[in-house]
Design a protein around this motif. Sequence first.
Motif, PDB file in Angstrom:
ATOM      1  N   ALA A 178      10.459 -31.736 -15.453  1.00 15.47           N
ATOM      2  CA  ALA A 178       9.453 -32.460 -14.670  1.00 15.47           C
ATOM      3  C   ALA A 178       8.913 -33.651 -15.453  1.00 15.47           C
ATOM      4  N   LEU A 179       8.670 -33.457 -16.752  1.00 14.16           N
ATOM      5  CA  LEU A 179       8.208 -34.567 -17.589  1.00 14.16           C
ATOM      6  C   LEU A 179       9.279 -35.650 -17.696  1.00 14.16           C
ATOM      7  N   GLY A 180      10.546 -35.235 -17.804  1.00  7.50           N
ATOM      8  CA  GLY A 180      11.645 -36.198 -17.875  1.00  7.50           C
ATOM      9  C   GLY A 180      11.778 -37.005 -16.584  1.00  7.50           C
ATOM     10  N   VAL A 181      11.704 -36.325 -15.456  1.00  7.36           N
ATOM     11  CA  VAL A 181      11.789 -37.011 -14.161  1.00  7.36           C
ATOM     12  C   VAL A 181      10.603 -37.958 -13.982  1.00  7.36           C
ATOM     13  N   ALA A 182       9.426 -37.509 -14.353  1.00  6.35           N
ATOM     14  CA  ALA A 182       8.237 -38.356 -14.222  1.00  6.35           C
ATOM     15  C   ALA A 182       8.354 -39.596 -15.110  1.00  6.35           C
ATOM     16  N   SER A 183       8.911 -39.418 -16.316  1.00  6.60           N
ATOM     17  CA  SER A 183       9.012 -40.577 -17.214  1.00  6.60           C
ATOM     18  C   SER A 183      10.118 -41.537 -16.784  1.00  6.60           C
ATOM     19  N   LEU A 184      11.119 -41.043 -16.043  1.00  2.00           N
ATOM     20  CA  LEU A 184      12.214 -41.919 -15.583  1.00  2.00           C
ATOM     21  C   LEU A 184      11.970 -42.512 -14.197  1.00  2.00           C
ATOM     22  N   SER A 185      10.997 -41.998 -13.469  1.00  2.00           N
ATOM     23  CA  SER A 185      10.788 -42.476 -12.100  1.00  2.00           C
ATOM     24  C   SER A 185      10.314 -43.928 -12.053  1.00  2.00           C
ATOM     25  N   LEU A 186       9.487 -44.353 -12.976  1.00  2.00           N
ATOM     26  CA  LEU A 186       9.004 -45.737 -12.977  1.00  2.00           C
ATOM     27  C   LEU A 186      10.134 -46.726 -13.240  1.00  2.00           C
ATOM     28  N   PRO A 187      10.977 -46.515 -14.269  1.00  2.00           N
ATOM     29  CA  PRO A 187      12.102 -47.447 -14.442  1.00  2.00           C
ATOM     30  C   PRO A 187      13.080 -47.408 -13.262  1.00  2.00           C
ATOM     31  N   ALA A 188      13.281 -46.223 -12.678  1.00  2.00           N
ATOM     32  CA  ALA A 188      14.188 -46.131 -11.526  1.00  2.00           C
ATOM     33  C   ALA A 188      13.623 -46.902 -10.337  1.00  2.00           C
ATOM     34  N   GLN A 189      12.327 -46.786 -10.108  1.00  2.00           N
ATOM     35  CA  GLN A 189      11.688 -47.527  -9.017  1.00  2.00           C
ATOM     36  C   GLN A 189      11.778 -49.026  -9.270  1.00  2.00           C
ATOM     37  N   HIS A 190      11.571 -49.452 -10.488  1.00  3.55           N
ATOM     38  CA  HIS A 190      11.673 -50.869 -10.847  1.00  3.55           C
ATOM     39  C   HIS A 190      13.105 -51.357 -10.629  1.00  3.55           C
ATOM     40  N   TYR A 191      14.085 -50.551 -11.036  1.00  2.94           N
ATOM     41  CA  TYR A 191      15.493 -50.909 -10.839  1.00  2.94           C
ATOM     42  C   TYR A 191      15.808 -51.055  -9.353  1.00  2.94           C
ATOM     43  N   TRP A 192      15.320 -50.128  -8.544  1.00  2.00           N
ATOM     44  CA  TRP A 192      15.568 -50.181  -7.097  1.00  2.00           C
ATOM     45  C   TRP A 192      14.954 -51.437  -6.476  1.00  2.00           C
ATOM     46  N   GLN A 193      13.749 -51.784  -6.872  1.00  3.32           N
ATOM     47  CA  GLN A 193      13.108 -53.000  -6.359  1.00  3.32           C
ATOM     48  C   GLN A 193      13.893 -54.238  -6.760  1.00  3.32           C
ATOM     49  N   GLN A 194      14.351 -54.292  -7.992  1.00  4.23           N
ATOM     50  CA  GLN A 194      15.129 -55.434  -8.460  1.00  4.23           C
ATOM     51  C   GLN A 194      16.457 -55.528  -7.714  1.00  4.23           C
ATOM     52  N   TRP A 195      17.091 -54.392  -7.482  1.00  7.87           N
ATOM     53  CA  TRP A 195      18.362 -54.377  -6.772  1.00  7.87           C
ATOM     54  C   TRP A 195      18.184 -54.841  -5.335  1.00  7.87           C
ATOM     55  N   LEU A 241      17.624 -58.569  -5.341  1.00  2.00           N
ATOM     56  CA  LEU A 241      18.893 -59.256  -5.596  1.00  2.00           C
ATOM     57  C   LEU A 241      19.755 -59.283  -4.340  1.00  2.00           C
ATOM     58  N   ALA A 242      19.809 -58.185  -3.606  1.00  2.00           N
ATOM     59  CA  ALA A 242      20.596 -58.140  -2.371  1.00  2.00           C
ATOM     60  C   ALA A 242      20.053 -59.131  -1.351  1.00  2.00           C
ATOM     61  N   GLN A 243      18.722 -59.215  -1.222  1.00  2.00           N
ATOM     62  CA  GLN A 243      18.117 -60.158  -0.284  1.00  2.00           C
ATOM     63  C   GLN A 243      18.401 -61.597  -0.696  1.00  2.00           C
ATOM     64  N   LEU A 244      18.288 -61.888  -1.990  1.00  2.00           N
ATOM     65  CA  LEU A 244      18.549 -63.248  -2.467  1.00  2.00           C
ATOM     66  C   LEU A 244      20.018 -63.618  -2.297  1.00  2.00           C
ATOM     67  N   THR A 245      20.906 -62.669  -2.513  1.00  2.00           N
ATOM     68  CA  THR A 245      22.332 -62.923  -2.327  1.00  2.00           C
ATOM     69  C   THR A 245      22.632 -63.222  -0.865  1.00  2.00           C
ATOM     70  N   GLU A 246      22.050 -62.452   0.030  1.00  2.00           N
ATOM     71  CA  GLU A 246      22.247 -62.683   1.466  1.00  2.00           C
ATOM     72  C   GLU A 246      21.692 -64.050   1.875  1.00  2.00           C
ATOM     73  N   GLN A 247      20.530 -64.382   1.362  1.00  2.00           N
ATOM     74  CA  GLN A 247      19.920 -65.673   1.668  1.00  2.00           C
ATOM     75  C   GLN A 247      20.783 -66.816   1.129  1.00  2.00           C
ATOM     76  N   GLN A 248      21.324 -66.642  -0.066  1.00  2.00           N
ATOM     77  CA  GLN A 248      22.181 -67.670  -0.651  1.00  2.00           C
ATOM     78  C   GLN A 248      23.459 -67.847   0.169  1.00  2.00           C
ATOM     79  N   GLU A 249      24.044 -66.750   0.635  1.00  2.00           N
ATOM     80  CA  GLU A 249      25.251 -66.833   1.447  1.00  2.00           C
ATOM     81  C   GLU A 249      24.976 -67.565   2.759  1.00  2.00           C
ATOM     82  N   MET A 250      23.816 -67.292   3.363  1.00  2.00           N
ATOM     83  CA  MET A 250      23.459 -67.984   4.606  1.00  2.00           C
ATOM     84  C   MET A 250      23.273 -69.471   4.352  1.00  2.00           C
ATOM     85  N   GLN A 251      22.618 -69.813   3.253  1.00  2.00           N
ATOM     86  CA  GLN A 251      22.410 -71.224   2.932  1.00  2.00           C
ATOM     87  C   GLN A 251      23.728 -71.915   2.616  1.00  2.00           C
TER      88      GLN A 251
END
Length: 177
Positions: A30-47, A50-60
């Motif tokens: 539980a401590l391990g999952v709690a300590s890894l959840s913040l970096p995982a959430q940050h990674y998901w937001q960044q991903w 990136l997907a939105q920016l890539t789609e926007q770039q392709e449209m442009q």
Amino acid sequence: MKWIDKMATTNLFSHWYQLAAWQQTALLCALGVASLSLPAQHYWQQWTQLAQLTEQQEMQQATLAHQQKILAALKEKADKHLLTPKLAGKLAAINQQIQQLAQSLHIEHSQWDFHQTALLTLHVQGYFDELSAFLTALLTENAGLALVEWQVQKRTESNNDSVLFSELLFQFNPEEK
């Protein structure tokens, strides 16, 4: 004060040792999952970003490629003297007007061809009332624009709405305006 801290720490460790092995493992997991959840959430937001920016770039890039094709065609026609600056200004105004009038329609394809006269091919999708209002307004406001050919196909959407797909061919004679 030091004695109280020492007692609290000792009490905490003695409680830890009193837990069963599976409880210790579960607590560490539980401590391990709690300590890894913040970096995982940050990674998901960044991903996701990136997907939105890539789609926007392709449209442009698609829009830029389309505009470059139009520019190349206009330059070619200007070199052949089929497209004068005066005619280009009128065609630009018509294009702008088409975009404004077709707010409720979906324009799938729009292309000018230059032969003896300027021809505009439009592929439009929408409902009959919207298409009728679009054509009426466009032809009323542009006396030099004439509808030469109109092909209509009825498409049924998933919610049983009937959408019309129209292929329109206009001829532009600037002398008539």
